[in-house]
Design a protein around this motif. Structure first.
Motif, PDB file in Angstrom:
ATOM      1  N   ARG A 155     -92.638  32.798 -27.770  1.00 23.57           N
ATOM      2  CA  ARG A 155     -93.536  31.671 -27.520  1.00 23.57           C
ATOM      3  C   ARG A 155     -92.737  30.510 -26.944  1.00 23.57           C
ATOM      4  N   LEU A 156     -93.432  29.672 -26.188  1.00 23.20           N
ATOM      5  CA  LEU A 156     -92.828  28.467 -25.617  1.00 23.20           C
ATOM      6  C   LEU A 156     -93.570  27.222 -26.070  1.00 23.20           C
ATOM      7  N   ASP A 157     -94.308  27.340 -27.181  1.00 21.74           N
ATOM      8  CA  ASP A 157     -95.108  26.198 -27.643  1.00 21.74           C
ATOM      9  C   ASP A 157     -95.006  25.986 -29.147  1.00 21.74           C
ATOM     10  N   THR A 158     -93.861  26.340 -29.738  1.00 17.20           N
ATOM     11  CA  THR A 158     -93.706  26.174 -31.186  1.00 17.20           C
ATOM     12  C   THR A 158     -93.337  24.753 -31.579  1.00 17.20           C
TER      13      THR A 158
ATOM     14  N   ASN B 144     -84.878  26.034 -25.786  1.00 22.11           N
ATOM     15  CA  ASN B 144     -86.234  25.509 -25.744  1.00 22.11           C
ATOM     16  C   ASN B 144     -87.154  26.548 -26.370  1.00 22.11           C
ATOM     17  N   ASN B 145     -87.393  26.424 -27.687  1.00 19.88           N
ATOM     18  CA  ASN B 145     -88.057  27.400 -28.539  1.00 19.88           C
ATOM     19  C   ASN B 145     -87.075  28.522 -28.902  1.00 19.88           C
TER      20      ASN B 145
ATOM     21  N   ARG C 117     -87.927  34.790 -25.555  1.00 26.04           N
ATOM     22  CA  ARG C 117     -88.668  33.963 -26.500  1.00 26.04           C
ATOM     23  C   ARG C 117     -90.122  34.411 -26.498  1.00 26.04           C
TER      24      ARG C 117
ATOM     25  N   THR D 267     -83.970  26.416 -36.693  1.00 29.28           N
ATOM     26  CA  THR D 267     -84.862  25.711 -35.772  1.00 29.28           C
ATOM     27  C   THR D 267     -84.909  24.249 -36.176  1.00 29.28           C
TER      28      THR D 267
ATOM     29  N   ASP E 101     -93.600  23.680 -24.087  1.00 28.06           N
ATOM     30  CA  ASP E 101     -92.623  22.665 -24.474  1.00 28.06           C
ATOM     31  C   ASP E 101     -91.507  22.570 -23.435  1.00 28.06           C
TER      32      ASP E 101
END
Length: 440
Positions: free
Chosen positions: A334-337, A318-319, A332, A369, A239
């Protein structure tokens, strides 16, 4: 050692710490614990007063920060129990570290996932020789990249250059991969161009901190290892955060951020011209008025069902950051939530500051979030720190996330990242310790 045995070590060390206190200190163990807790509370309150006061009050607070733990140690020594405290503290530290390790056994990864990708035909890399104290030159990154077939543009330290324009021109000339050796701010600018044109993006961690590279699992101590993505790479979709003016008048004026955008106290401090020359003194000079709401704009934050009024600091990431990191300064997972992380800090007393400094979420710290966050203020513009770059943005400011917007090209073999240590949960540790057979 598997998770089951690690959990048993944690329980044994924790029980031993309590046993040492009870056997060698008896009822005085309660007094020892109370003194230690009081010393921590007083020290934390002193830190708050150091940050939020000036002049003699700050000097007295600093003295308190030094003397409070020292006084506790003197009392322990006078009671002949200093060695008891040291042993118990060592055992308790062992219990906590092994307990967290037991909860994360089996969750680490040496090679993060990714789809195998063919080597690029015309890669284009931008390198900043000043980043990270000269990591580009020290690691001979230009020569190594060119040997692998990349075209490299080295930025001129004495001549400001538009890196986004360089990247766009490279794509127009046929580049099928864009990469950056530099800090997170430069990474973000070129990542935005890569996402805009749908070409893969490569991160070379040659900056000072490189949080984006860390969260991607790259080896920040060896920037040259990232060049392996040119010949033996995998691709991930991650993301991107975008920040710009909210409302119909925005007109597409947005900027990418790969890490976070900050507002309030921290953003105001980094805006100061004196900050780069003397960070510590500038911060101590400006924080009292910022933390006590005497200066700076009054912020208002809207994110889904969350509304924050007058927080002293806001961090939009960003996440979201890991749950074990209440300050939002770590990593973080994850970087794709597909969502932004939001942290709002409002501290109005020494008690609230002490609670936060102990690493706990209290009423002064709000986490949430959301796919979109709007930050408004009672001023026409607000200071913001975007991936470490100081900006002044018209209000209201809109932050949004673009799920899967960036194709990232990474080396197949890289250190990867381990999950952030979870909050300690003694019930889970006990259940794991009592599990029969192999665990973890």
């Amino acid at each position: 050692m598997d998770g089951r045995w690690t959990a048993r070590v944690a329980l044994t060390a924790g029980a031993a710490a309590l046993l040492v206190l009870l056997v060698f200190a008896g009822l005085r163990s309660v007094v020892l614990l109370a003194l230690g807790a009081a010393g921590l509370a007083v020290t934390a309150a002193g830190v708050w007063w150091v940050l939020s006061r000036r002049g003699p009050a700050r000097a007295l607070a600093l003295l308190l920060v030094v003397l409070a733990p020292l006084a506790v140690l003197v009392l322990y020594v006078a009671a002949g129990l200093f060695w008891v405290v040291l042993v118990a503290l060592g055992l308790w530290t062992l219990a906590l570290s092994t307990g967290r390790a037991a909860l994360t056994v089996g969750k680490g990864r040496a090679d993060a996932p990714g789809t195998p990708a063919l080597p690029p035909a015309r890669p284009f890399l931008i390198m900043n020789p000043r980043s990270g104290g000269g990591k580009v030159g020290a690691g001979r990154l230009v020569e190594k990249a060119e040997a692998l077939g990349a075209r490299v543009a080295v930025l001129d330290p004495g001549q400001p250059q538009d890196v986004a324009a360089l990247a766009r021109q490279a794509v127009d000339d046929g580049a099928d991969l864009l990469g950056v050796a530099g800090g997170d701010g430069t990474q973000a600018l070129v990542a935005g161009v890569a996402a805009e044109h749908g070409v893969p993006f490569m991160v070379i961690p040659a900056g000072t901190r490189n949080h984006f590279a860390m969260d991607l699992g790259l080896d920040r101590a060896d920037p040259a290892s990232a060049l392996a993505a040119l010949t033996d790479g995998v691709e991930l979709r991650v993301d991107l955060g975008y920040i710009g003016v909210a409302g119909p008048e925005a007109g597409g004026r947005e900027r990418v951020f790969v890490n976070n955008a900050s507002f309030g106290a921290y953003a105001a401090v980094v805006q100061s011209p004196a900050y780069r020359d003397d960070k510590a003194r500038t911060t101590l000079r400006m924080l009292p008025d910022l933390l006590t709401h005497h200066t700076g704009p009054r912020l208002a934050v809207r994110a889904r069902d969350l509304t924050l009024d007058a927080p002293q600091a806001v961090l939009v990431s960003n996440n979201p950051y890991g749950t074990g990191d209440p300050a939002g300064l770590g990593r973080r997972e994850r970087l794709d939530t597909g969502v932004l992380g939001v942290l709002g800090i409002t501290v109005d007393s020494a008690a609230e500051a002490a609670w936060m400094l102990r690493g706990r979420r209290g009423p002064g710290l709000v986490a949430a979030t959301a796919p979109e966050v709007v930050v408004d203020a009672d001023t026409p513009a607000v200071e913001a720190g975007v991936d470490g770059e100081a900006l002044m943005l018209p209000t209201p400011v809109r932050c949004r996330i673009a799920p899967g917007a960036l194709r990232v090209r990474l080396p197949r073999h890289r250190p990867g990242v381990r999950p952030a240590a979870p909050p300690m949960d003694w019930r889970r540790v006990r259940r794991l310790a009592l599990t029969r057979g192999r665990a973890g």
